[in-house]
Design a protein around this motif. Structure first.
Motif, PDB file in Angstrom:
ATOM      1  N   ARG A  47      54.475  -3.767 -11.380  1.00 50.31           N
ATOM      2  CA  ARG A  47      54.176  -3.755  -9.948  1.00 50.31           C
ATOM      3  C   ARG A  47      52.946  -2.937  -9.595  1.00 50.31           C
ATOM      4  O   ARG A  47      52.688  -2.659  -8.434  1.00 50.31           O
ATOM      5  CB  ARG A  47      55.403  -3.258  -9.184  1.00 50.31           C
ATOM      6  CG  ARG A  47      56.610  -4.173  -9.417  1.00 50.31           C
ATOM      7  CD  ARG A  47      57.843  -3.668  -8.725  1.00 50.31           C
ATOM      8  NE  ARG A  47      57.758  -3.736  -7.289  1.00 50.31           N
ATOM      9  CZ  ARG A  47      58.070  -4.793  -6.544  1.00 50.31           C
ATOM     10  NH1 ARG A  47      58.487  -5.893  -7.123  1.00 50.31           N
ATOM     11  NH2 ARG A  47      57.987  -4.744  -5.229  1.00 50.31           N
ATOM     12  N   THR A  48      52.201  -2.536 -10.630  1.00 50.20           N
ATOM     13  CA  THR A  48      50.968  -1.787 -10.396  1.00 50.20           C
ATOM     14  C   THR A  48      49.835  -2.413 -11.190  1.00 50.20           C
ATOM     15  O   THR A  48      50.060  -3.100 -12.190  1.00 50.20           O
ATOM     16  CB  THR A  48      51.102  -0.308 -10.819  1.00 50.20           C
ATOM     17  OG1 THR A  48      51.425  -0.247 -12.204  1.00 50.20           O
ATOM     18  CG2 THR A  48      52.148   0.416  -9.999  1.00 50.20           C
ATOM     19  N   TYR A  49      48.618  -2.159 -10.716  1.00 48.54           N
ATOM     20  CA  TYR A  49      47.417  -2.522 -11.464  1.00 48.54           C
ATOM     21  C   TYR A  49      46.893  -1.258 -12.123  1.00 48.54           C
ATOM     22  O   TYR A  49      46.742  -0.224 -11.474  1.00 48.54           O
ATOM     23  CB  TYR A  49      46.341  -3.088 -10.533  1.00 48.54           C
ATOM     24  CG  TYR A  49      46.660  -4.443  -9.971  1.00 48.54           C
ATOM     25  CD1 TYR A  49      46.710  -5.565 -10.786  1.00 48.54           C
ATOM     26  CD2 TYR A  49      46.889  -4.615  -8.613  1.00 48.54           C
ATOM     27  CE1 TYR A  49      46.991  -6.816 -10.269  1.00 48.54           C
ATOM     28  CE2 TYR A  49      47.168  -5.863  -8.083  1.00 48.54           C
ATOM     29  CZ  TYR A  49      47.217  -6.963  -8.920  1.00 48.54           C
ATOM     30  OH  TYR A  49      47.494  -8.202  -8.407  1.00 48.54           O
ATOM     31  N   THR A  50      46.616  -1.318 -13.412  1.00 49.05           N
ATOM     32  CA  THR A  50      46.051  -0.180 -14.133  1.00 49.05           C
ATOM     33  C   THR A  50      44.586  -0.007 -13.727  1.00 49.05           C
ATOM     34  O   THR A  50      43.980  -0.937 -13.173  1.00 49.05           O
ATOM     35  CB  THR A  50      46.119  -0.408 -15.649  1.00 49.05           C
ATOM     36  OG1 THR A  50      45.254  -1.495 -15.992  1.00 49.05           O
ATOM     37  CG2 THR A  50      47.550  -0.681 -16.113  1.00 49.05           C
ATOM     38  N   PRO A  51      44.000   1.153 -14.011  1.00 47.42           N
ATOM     39  CA  PRO A  51      42.578   1.314 -13.712  1.00 47.42           C
ATOM     40  C   PRO A  51      41.700   0.244 -14.373  1.00 47.42           C
ATOM     41  O   PRO A  51      40.739  -0.226 -13.765  1.00 47.42           O
ATOM     42  CB  PRO A  51      42.259   2.717 -14.240  1.00 47.42           C
ATOM     43  CG  PRO A  51      43.555   3.450 -14.103  1.00 47.42           C
ATOM     44  CD  PRO A  51      44.603   2.425 -14.430  1.00 47.42           C
TER      45      PRO A  51
END
Length: 90
Positions: A72-76
């Protein structure tokens, strides 16, 4: 910028008033709302996904970095890919 055309920007701050965009981990709706702040979180997320799918290679490049669709997140690194492909959000 394509996002200025696609999103209604009349109620948003001038670019000079906003903080510069930072490459970091973002929640998926958090990043989506940066790209289209005039939409509710779910609609912004759907719109960002449409733009990602419209790009010829972006979806596969994102999937190569994090192969699970359940994250549910985008990595850098993913945010950098999105930024390079779609440009700077508001």
């Amino acid at each position: 910028n394509i996002f200025a055309y696609l999103c209604d920007t009349k109620n948003f701050k001038n670019k000079e008033e906003m903080e510069p965009f930072k490459i970091r981990t973002y929640g998926r709706t958090e990043l989506a709302q940066l790209y289209c702040p005039g939409l509710c979180p779910q609609a912004a997320f759907r719109k960002l996904n449409q733009w990602i799918d419209f790009h010829p290679t972006l979806r596969s490049e994102l999937h190569a970095l994090v192969p699970s669709d359940k994250v549910r997140t985008y990595t850098p690194a993913q945010v950098q890919l999105i930024y390079n492909a779609l440009g700077e959000p508001y």
